[in-house]
Design an enzyme around this catalytic site. Structure first.
Site, mmCIF file in Angstrom:
data_model
loop_
_atom_site.group_PDB
_atom_site.id
_atom_site.type_symbol
_atom_site.label_atom_id
_atom_site.label_comp_id
_atom_site.label_asym_id
_atom_site.label_seq_id
_atom_site.Cartn_x
_atom_site.Cartn_y
_atom_site.Cartn_z
ATOM 1 C CB THR A 47 -1.000 0.081 1.191
ATOM 2 O OG1 THR A 47 -0.331 0.500 2.391
ATOM 3 C CG2 THR A 47 -1.736 -1.224 1.407
ATOM 4 C CG ASP A 48 3.799 4.012 1.926
ATOM 5 O OD1 ASP A 48 3.537 4.913 1.097
ATOM 6 O OD2 ASP A 48 4.374 4.228 3.005
ATOM 7 C CB ILE A 49 4.731 0.690 -4.049
ATOM 8 C CG1 ILE A 49 4.705 -0.706 -3.430
ATOM 9 C CG2 ILE A 49 5.739 0.750 -5.198
ATOM 10 C CD1 ILE A 49 6.041 -1.192 -2.929
ATOM 11 C CG ASN A 53 8.422 3.613 1.479
ATOM 12 O OD1 ASN A 53 9.171 4.163 2.284
ATOM 13 N ND2 ASN A 53 7.106 3.679 1.548
#
Length: 263
Positions: A47-49, A53
């Site tokens: 959910t946080d690509i 990151n």
């Protein structure tokens, strides 16, 4: 975990015009998709690509001694927040190793969710509209990641005139680029009626930008590379998650596999 170097975003900021060459982008996406395929097989949705990151592995450990010496004799800037000390990170590129997907603090376990997630600029339409969503949101992020690594400007406008994050502007930008959402998508959330009528025509609270098409987008690529890249975006930026390629299929897209890719 072994110590890792700078993020892909930091490395990008050191490049000319803040964009990467195509070969580095496709390599980065290959590694990201292999990592996502592993996570998705384990029923984990990141959910946080995004590029901050994705950390570059160190191939020369001598950089660690350099960092230690710097902190001893040329300490990095820091600030104090109550009893917490916050240091400015040093640039650390000890060779260009493989990427590691990091920061799973917002990851979800399971295949179906209906909660808020994702950083706003990378948020998939089904998340914005409170629909049930799955690991396709990571593939949506990969499409935006690919664009951001190659281009200086974001593909969607997510701010209003006051530079405040705004869902209406975000959805209007998606509509201008992807066209009206299909009826089956509109039926998945009560919130869609705020932005589109029953035929999928925009009626949101902000003006619809001039129509754009993926095939019209100006990119830093040309010729066959440009055509394959735009087809790649069309395969991962879709209204319906079930119309997207999954992580494994995306890995084998002709743009990422080069001239010998699977057509």
């Amino acid at each position: 975990m072994p110590p890792l170097g700078m993020s892909l975003r930091t490395l990008q900021e050191l490049q000319k015009d803040h964009v990467f060459q195509q070969g580095l982008v496709t390599t980065a996406l290959d590694q990201t998709l292999l990592g996502l395929n592993y996570l998705h097989d384990a029923s984990v949705i990141h959910t946080d690509i995004h590029s901050d990151n994705l950390l570059v592995a160190i191939t020369d450990d001598s950089i660690l001694s350099t960092v230690e010496d710097n902190e001893l004799y040329r300490p990095s800037a820091r600030k104090y927040l109550d009893e917490t000390v916050i240091h400015v990170s040093q640039y650390m590129l000890g060779g260009a190793g493989a990427l590691t997907i990091c920061d799973l603090g917002q990851a979800r376990i399971g295949t179906r969710h209906r909660s808020n997630a994702m950083p706003v600029p990378y948020r998939a339409p089904e998340v914005i509209l409170g629909m049930t969503w799955g690991n396709a949101v990571d593939i949506w992020s990969v499409g935006l990641l690919a664009w951001d690594l190659l281009q200086q400007e974001g593909i969607f406008r997510v701010y209003n005139e006051s530079e405040e994050l705004n869902d209406a502007y975000h959805l209007a930008a998606m509509t201008a680029l992807l066209g009206p959402p299909p009826d089956v998508f509109l039926r998945r959330s009560d919130k869609t009626s705020k932005y589109w009528n029953a035929e999928g025509q925009w009626r949101g609270p902000v003006p619809l930008p001039p129509e754009r098409k993926l095939k019209w987008l100006e990119t830093n690529l040309s010729g066959v590379d440009r055509d394959k890249f735009l087809d790649f975006l069309a395969c991962v930026l879709t209204w319906l998650p079930e119309d997207q390629l999954n992580s494994f299929e995306t890995y084998f897209h002709p743009w990422l596999r080069g001239e010998n890719g699977i057509e």
